[in-house]
Motif scaffolding. Structure first.
Motif, PDB file in Angstrom:
ATOM      1  N   ARG A 129       5.697  14.631  -0.857  1.00 45.09           N
ATOM      2  CA  ARG A 129       5.950  15.695  -1.683  1.00 45.09           C
ATOM      3  C   ARG A 129       4.679  15.661  -2.622  1.00 45.09           C
ATOM      4  O   ARG A 129       4.153  16.671  -3.338  1.00 45.09           O
ATOM      5  CB  ARG A 129       7.019  15.786  -2.314  1.00 45.09           C
ATOM      6  N   GLU A 130       4.423  14.388  -3.034  1.00 45.38           N
ATOM      7  CA  GLU A 130       3.178  14.304  -4.014  1.00 45.38           C
ATOM      8  C   GLU A 130       2.007  14.743  -3.234  1.00 45.38           C
ATOM      9  O   GLU A 130       1.157  15.208  -4.188  1.00 45.38           O
ATOM     10  CB  GLU A 130       3.172  12.862  -4.531  1.00 45.38           C
ATOM     11  N   GLY A 131       1.758  14.590  -2.382  1.00 47.65           N
ATOM     12  CA  GLY A 131       0.464  14.899  -1.646  1.00 47.65           C
ATOM     13  C   GLY A 131       0.423  16.383  -1.595  1.00 47.65           C
ATOM     14  O   GLY A 131      -0.812  16.707  -1.499  1.00 47.65           O
ATOM     15  N   CYS A 158       0.843  -1.198  -0.142  1.00 46.59           N
ATOM     16  CA  CYS A 158      -0.161   0.137   0.020  1.00 46.59           C
ATOM     17  C   CYS A 158       0.940   1.218   0.191  1.00 46.59           C
ATOM     18  O   CYS A 158       1.709   1.441   0.864  1.00 46.59           O
ATOM     19  CB  CYS A 158      -0.751  -0.132   1.125  1.00 46.59           C
ATOM     20  N   LYS A 159       0.512   2.153  -0.983  1.00 43.81           N
ATOM     21  CA  LYS A 159       1.227   3.422  -0.998  1.00 43.81           C
ATOM     22  C   LYS A 159       0.292   4.363  -1.085  1.00 43.81           C
ATOM     23  O   LYS A 159      -0.817   4.217  -1.813  1.00 43.81           O
ATOM     24  CB  LYS A 159       2.183   3.644  -2.215  1.00 43.81           C
ATOM     25  N   SER A 160       0.264   5.571  -0.093  1.00 46.48           N
ATOM     26  CA  SER A 160      -0.623   6.605  -0.058  1.00 46.48           C
ATOM     27  C   SER A 160      -0.023   7.976  -0.046  1.00 46.48           C
ATOM     28  O   SER A 160       0.755   8.133   0.734  1.00 46.48           O
ATOM     29  CB  SER A 160      -1.639   6.277   0.971  1.00 46.48           C
ATOM     30  N   ALA A 161      -0.750   8.719  -0.775  1.00 49.64           N
ATOM     31  CA  ALA A 161      -0.299  10.288  -0.842  1.00 49.64           C
ATOM     32  C   ALA A 161      -1.451  11.189  -0.601  1.00 49.64           C
ATOM     33  O   ALA A 161      -2.467  10.901  -1.134  1.00 49.64           O
ATOM     34  CB  ALA A 161       0.220  10.610  -2.216  1.00 49.64           C
ATOM     35  N   LYS A 162      -1.459  12.278   0.163  1.00 44.09           N
ATOM     36  CA  LYS A 162      -2.713  12.892   0.743  1.00 44.09           C
ATOM     37  C   LYS A 162      -2.234  14.247   0.914  1.00 44.09           C
ATOM     38  O   LYS A 162      -1.174  14.631   1.594  1.00 44.09           O
ATOM     39  CB  LYS A 162      -3.406  12.155   1.743  1.00 44.09           C
ATOM     40  N   TYR A 163      -3.216  15.137   0.502  1.00 45.88           N
ATOM     41  CA  TYR A 163      -3.014  16.540   0.701  1.00 45.88           C
ATOM     42  C   TYR A 163      -3.700  16.700   2.320  1.00 45.88           C
ATOM     43  O   TYR A 163      -4.722  16.105   2.747  1.00 45.88           O
ATOM     44  CB  TYR A 163      -4.005  17.672   0.013  1.00 45.88           C
TER      45      TYR A 163
END
Length: 217
Positions: free
Chosen positions: A124-126, A31-36
């Protein structure tokens, strides 16, 4: 055993917050997750990233979880080494402890930023996202586990009737039945005991130093 990585970014500081979380099983990323994460400081970002990681782990029914992060403040606070005085961080800290209690076995460990590249990239993607981006996979191999310093490795020893457990980054917690817990910072040669504060020789620092030299701790 599952392992997890978290990282939070604030740009600028304080500013917009990005959250990164990664969960692995048997060295494979599942599982990989990016979030604002709204706005806040770097420390707020780190706490929010840890909360996001724990929420993902609970949703995935993770039972045994080792969590790695490169924020010394967050890792030391959630492990009880440092106190939490900032009111906003205290609310986030309480949330972390609530989530932690929902996982059968959950420990937090510090690693260097160099060994936290996946979560760092996700955080940083988030910063650029309008909605969370979570990907589940069983094919991406992370290779070797993070290179954790010898002083960060889990260990339970009984020296001079003291129970010793590393907390990461050369910090150790010492428990003795009937006495308050003591924290030793071996990097800066500091101990929270009364003897050390009074300028006397400290058995705790000397004992752990000897173990380190022998390669036991």
């Amino acid at each position: 055993m599952h392992i997890g990585f978290f990282d939070g970014s604030a740009s600028p500081n304080p500013g917009n917050v990005g959250l990164g979380a990664c969960i692995c099983f048997q060295q494979n990323v599942i599982c990989k997750s990016a979030k604002y994460g709204g706005t806040g400081t770097n420390n707020v970002a780190e706490y929010k990233a840890l909360i996001h990681l724990l929420e993902l782990a609970i949703a995935m029914n993770v039972k045994v979880f080792t969590v790695y992060g490169d924020s010394q403040l967050v890792i030391n606070q959630v492990n009880g080494v440092w106190g939490v005085t900032n009111e906003r961080l205290k609310n986030l800290y309480d949330r972390v402890q609530s989530l932690r209690s929902q996982i059968e076995e959950c420990v937090f460990k510090w690693i260097s930023r160099h060994n936290n590249k996946i979560a760092d990239s996700l955080s940083r993607e988030g910063l650029k996202l309008s909605k969370p981006k979570t990907v589940y996979s069983k094919s991406e191999n992370i290779g070797a586990l993070p290179s954790v310093d010898k002083a960060d490795q889990p260990i339970d020893l009984l020296i001079h009737r003291f129970s010793v457990r590393p907390l990461g980054n050369y910090h150790f917690r010492i428990d003795q039945i009937g006495y308050p817990a003591i924290v030793v910072n071996l990097r800066n040669l500091h101990c929270s005991c009364d003897s050390f504060r009074g300028g006397s020789a400290c058995l705790h620092v000397m004992s752990i130093s000897r173990l380190m030299k022998k390669g036991v701790a």
